[in-house]
Design a protein around this motif. Structure first.
Motif, PDB file in Angstrom:
ATOM      1  N   TYR A 136       0.849  -1.194   0.000  1.00 21.40           N
ATOM      2  CA  TYR A 136       0.000   0.000   0.000  1.00 21.40           C
ATOM      3  C   TYR A 136       0.885   1.244   0.000  1.00 21.40           C
ATOM      4  O   TYR A 136       2.067   1.212   0.367  1.00 21.40           O
ATOM      5  CB  TYR A 136      -0.933   0.001   1.212  1.00 21.40           C
ATOM      6  CG  TYR A 136      -0.230  -0.086   2.549  1.00 21.40           C
ATOM      7  CD1 TYR A 136       0.106   1.067   3.278  1.00 21.40           C
ATOM      8  CD2 TYR A 136       0.118  -1.325   3.105  1.00 21.40           C
ATOM      9  CE1 TYR A 136       0.749   0.980   4.494  1.00 21.40           C
ATOM     10  CE2 TYR A 136       0.754  -1.417   4.321  1.00 21.40           C
ATOM     11  CZ  TYR A 136       1.080  -0.266   5.019  1.00 21.40           C
ATOM     12  OH  TYR A 136       1.740  -0.355   6.224  1.00 21.40           O
ATOM     13  N   VAL A 152      -0.529  -2.796  -6.133  1.00 17.39           N
ATOM     14  CA  VAL A 152      -1.459  -1.671  -6.099  1.00 17.39           C
ATOM     15  C   VAL A 152      -0.836  -0.562  -6.940  1.00 17.39           C
ATOM     16  O   VAL A 152       0.359  -0.599  -7.284  1.00 17.39           O
ATOM     17  CB  VAL A 152      -1.739  -1.187  -4.666  1.00 17.39           C
ATOM     18  CG1 VAL A 152      -2.481  -2.247  -3.870  1.00 17.39           C
ATOM     19  CG2 VAL A 152      -0.461  -0.776  -3.973  1.00 17.39           C
ATOM     20  N   ASP A 186       4.606  -2.546   2.997  1.00 20.21           N
ATOM     21  CA  ASP A 186       3.993  -3.868   2.887  1.00 20.21           C
ATOM     22  C   ASP A 186       4.230  -4.589   4.209  1.00 20.21           C
ATOM     23  O   ASP A 186       5.305  -4.453   4.825  1.00 20.21           O
ATOM     24  CB  ASP A 186       4.618  -4.644   1.719  1.00 20.21           C
ATOM     25  CG  ASP A 186       3.945  -5.977   1.489  1.00 20.21           C
ATOM     26  OD1 ASP A 186       2.866  -5.991   0.868  1.00 20.21           O
ATOM     27  OD2 ASP A 186       4.491  -7.000   1.934  1.00 20.21           O
TER      28      ASP A 186
END
Length: 262
Positions: free
Chosen positions: A25, A109, A54
């Protein structure tokens, strides 16, 4: 009983193997960037591990790639050493949307940001000076060196100069030579001409206006009278009696460049 224990251990091991891998993220959104046009290669613009994390993988071991760029002809970016964002900024103005993927090898992501490319126009500082010239003097060379008055934040050298307007070429006609000097040919008429100069960095331009005043030519004058002379007859040639430039002056022409005649 032993079978039950083995089954318990087998079930526990199987459950651990199925534990989910969490997504990487972004800890904060990737920031928008702004560059001056024509900046070329700008290295290490962003350190991408500073913006991602992470739960299973250190951020500097994640994989970062550029997924898309909306305007590569304006600015073309890439990820250097799997961590640093570099950008090659071309000439022009506008923006490009850049999307970065971060992956832990299983999941990924993405985040997007904008890269703005701007160009500030050149400017004159100080303003171009007014000029005072004398009628009928003809070609006046290197009156103004234009690069002394024009500057640009992105293009310190190589600005282009041009004359946009001269309001009275019957008074004075100017041009810009190959070395960026202003030269003018002064006619026999008195008056003034308003001249507008443009300076361009290849993308944007700025203008400045100044006046060239052509004043009346004044005649030469004696700063002291020539002295009377007395000679004895038949003494022949008397050489160098006067050095005439010592007795005359002119507002426009050095006295030793005046033409003398009897």
């Amino acid at each position: 009983m032993i079978i039950a224990v083995v089954s318990l251990f087998s079930f526990t091991g199987f459950a651990l193997a199925l534990e989910d891998n969490t997504l990487p993220y972004f800890t904060e959104p990737l920031p928008d960037l702004q560059f001056n046009t024509g900046s070329g290669v700008v290295e290490n613009v962003l350190y991408l591990p500073a913006y991602a994390a992470d739960n299973e993988t250190p951020s500097d071991q994640l994989h970062y790639v550029i997924a898309s760029e909306s305007n590569k002809t304006l600015v073309n970016c890439d990820v250097d050493l799997q961590q640093y964002l570099d950008c090659n900024v071309k000439n022009g103005e506008g923006q490009s949307k850049v999307t970065i993927f971060v992956s832990d090898g299983v999941n990924s992501v993405n985040d997007s940001f904008l890269v703005f490319v701007t160009n500030s126009p050149p400017f004159f500082i100080p303003p171009l000076p007014d000029l005072n010239l004398t009628q009928g003097t003809g070609f006046e060379d290197n009156l103004v060196y234009l690069p002394d008055y024009a500057f640009d934040n992105e293009t310190p050298n190589g600005l282009a100069y041009s004359i946009l307007e001269e309001t009275n070429r019957n008074i004075v006609d100017c041009n810009i030579d190959g070395l960026n000097y202003l030269d003018c040919t002064v006619k026999d008429n008195m008056g003034y001409s308003r001249i507008t100069i443009s300076v361009s960095d290849g993308v944007t331009s700025t203008n400045d206006t100044f006046f060239v005043f052509v004043n009346e030519s004044t005649p030469p004058y004696f700063i002291q009278f020539l002295p009377d002379q007395n000679f004895v007859e038949t003494t022949g040639l008397h050489d160098n009696l006067f050095y005439l430039p010592e007795y005359l002056a002119d507002n426009e022409t050095p006295s030793d460049e005046l033409a003398y005649s009897v």
